[in-house]
Each structure stands twice: as structure tokens, then as C-alpha cells.
Enzyme design. Structure first.
Site, PDB file in Angstrom:
ATOM      1  N   ASP A 193     -31.677   4.290 -34.684  1.00  0.00           N
ATOM      2  CA  ASP A 193     -30.792   4.847 -33.661  1.00  0.00           C
ATOM      3  C   ASP A 193     -29.326   4.568 -33.956  1.00  0.00           C
ATOM      4  OD1 ASP A 193     -31.070   2.128 -33.216  1.00  0.00           O
ATOM      5  OD2 ASP A 193     -32.078   2.339 -31.293  1.00  0.00           O
ATOM      6  N   GLU A 215     -35.802   4.806 -23.611  1.00  0.00           N
ATOM      7  CA  GLU A 215     -35.748   4.022 -22.380  1.00  0.00           C
ATOM      8  C   GLU A 215     -36.968   4.342 -21.510  1.00  0.00           C
ATOM      9  OE1 GLU A 215     -33.702   1.799 -22.427  1.00  0.00           O
ATOM     10  OE2 GLU A 215     -31.665   2.389 -22.961  1.00  0.00           O
TER      11      GLU A 215
END
Ligand code: PGA
Length: 257
Positions: free
Chosen positions: A67, A143
Site C-alpha cells: 500500500d 479497513e
């Protein structure tokens, strides 16, 4: 799923380094998914030491990072690109063209994410994915609430993640709100996963991931469905697990396969 509980964070990292080195010696052209964060730093130090002192060779390795913050150039001191170069790549012999770090400055983020997925495919898929876990159960920047089949894409960072990561930024207003992240599905496609966690701050997330139901509320829980995952913990991170887990020797059994 093999859960290994070590006495300390240092021992956790040493176990992970052994697993990593075993895989790299078996397959010199290993395709590795790397993670950032505090958790793998000691592992990376050990890999650098193995490279310098034992000749562990990274020259045929291909890497893909999980990421990157959207809006941060690779030169930014809090970018994950910079983290990887400083903590690992500068010290190893991986050819520059074999290193893939998501570009937080990409103009067309959707097209870029598709391209990134394509590059992983072209490399033959990720052989070994290194993973941390967030206190909220995230893996990479997937998330809670992330689709369990998701691919590389842009994600809005959770409030808890912003709080956890604020320490890396000079002021709150500099904190990026979005990130490009490999998806949960991308991570699950890795042939093997090596998930590390240490400290009491991760104990609830670990319990949810390892012994809880598989749910988008804890994206890490999806690894229960992976056929080859090593979860290496220190005592503190494992402190809320109900099951009994070995402290290492089982890993040698899995490593034979
Ligand atoms: P940490 O982050 O290693 O800094 O705890 C892990 C994560 O958020 O995935």
C-alpha cells in the site's frame, strides 16, 4: 493456518526471518509481497544481516508492496516508498526494475490499480506475502467493512488508522485520508502468507482474526480460509487467544512442503 507463539518480538522476527530465508533459498526468484509499519522492521534488519553476512541473495527477487498513501510522493519522509528503501531495499541487491511500490501520485488511480494487479499476474503471482495487522483488524489498508474479495484500489482510511499513524506526520492536517492498497482478494491469492504481530495492542485484533468468525468487521479473519498461512506472534499479541499454539517446531513441518 499455523499459529506460532514466541516469547518476544525479537524471537517473532527471528522465526519470520527463518521462514523467509527458507522460502528464498528454495526459490531464488521468489515474488514477495512486502509490508510497512513497525512490526516487520526487525525482520527486515535480520534479512539485511542474512544478505550481508550469509550471502542470502535477492538478485532474482521481485517485490510488490501492499500500500501507499494517496498524495505522497516517494520522496516524502512518511511515504511507504521511502520507508521500504530506507529499511530494506537500499541494503539488498534487488534490481530496481523488480521493485514495485504503489504510486500514491498516480493521476488515474483506477487505471493504475488495474495495472498494478496486472503486474502481479505477469510476475506469476505473489509467492510469499508479509503481513502486519492493524489494531482494528485491517490488513494492508483494507479497513473494517472492506469487501473480502477486493482487489487493488483506493480506500478511505479509518479514523482508528489515522490516529495510529498520526505519529509519522508533522501535523494532523498533513495526514492523508486515502490510500492505494492491495485488496483482500489480492492478498488471499498469495501462495503463502506470513502474518506477524506483537504487543498487547494487537491482542484483540488477533483473537478476532484467528478465533473469531470470518467477517468484514475484521478483514484479517479471512486468512482462516487461506491454505498456507504462518501467523507468528509474541506472547503479548497472543495473550487473548483461547487455543494452545506451538512455539515453533511445527513451522519446520510446514516448511518441508
Ligand atoms: P504496525 O502496523 O506494524 O505499525 O503496527 C500494522 C498495520 O497497521 O497493518
Amino acid at each position: 493456518m499455523l499459529v506460532i507463539v514466541k516469547e518476544s518480538g525479537r524471537e517473532m522476527s527471528a522465526e519470520a526471518a527463518e521462514i523467509f530465508a527458507n522460502r528464498l533459498r528454495k526459490k531464488p526468484n521468489l515474488v514477495v509481497g512486502f509490508a510497512t509499519g513497525s512490526t516487520p522492521v526487525e525482520l527486515y534488519k535480520l534479512l539485511i544481516r542474512m544478505h550481508k553476512q550469509e550471502g542470502l541473495d535477492f538478485s532474482k527477487v521481485t517485490t510488490f508492496n501492499l500500500d501507499e498513501y494517496v498524495g505522497l510522493p516517494p520522496s516524502h519522509q512518511a511515504s511507504y516508498a521511502r520507508f521500504m528503501r530506507k529499511n530494506l531495499f537500499e541494503h539488498l541487491n534487488i534490481p530496481e526494475h523488480s521493485i514495485h511500490l504503489p504510486d500514491g501520485m498516480a493521476d488515474d488511480v483506477d487505471a493504475y490499480c488495474d495495472w498494478y494487479e496486472g503486474e502481479i499476474q505477469k510476475a506469476g503471482g505473489i509467492d510469499l506475502q508479509i503481513l502486519g495487522i492493524g489494531a482494528n483488524g485491517h490488513i494492508a489498508f483494507n479497513e473494517p467493512g472492506s469487501s473480502l474479495g477486493s482487489r487493488t484500489r483506493i480506500k478511505t482510511l479509518a479514523g482508528t488508522t489515522l490516529r495510529d499513524n498520526a505519529r509519522f506526520f508533522k501535523s494532523k492536517k498533513d495526514l492523508p485520508k486515502y490510500a492505494i492498497t492491495m485488496g483482500v482478494g489480492t492478498i488471499m491469492d498469495a501462495k503463502e502468507i506470513l502474518l506477524l504481530a506483537s504487543g498487547t495492542g494487537k491482542a484483540d485484533a488477533l483473537r478476532a482474526a484467528v478465533e473469531g468468525p470470518i467477517t468484514v468487521q475484521c478483514p484479517a479473519s479471512i486468512v482462516q480460509l487461506h491454505r498456507k498461512v504462518f501467523i507468528v506472534l509474541d506472547r503479548d499479541a497472543a495473550s487473548k487467544l483461547a487455543g494452545s499454539y506451538p512455539d515453533s517446531w511445527h513451522s519446520s513441518l510446514l516448511l518441508e512442503r
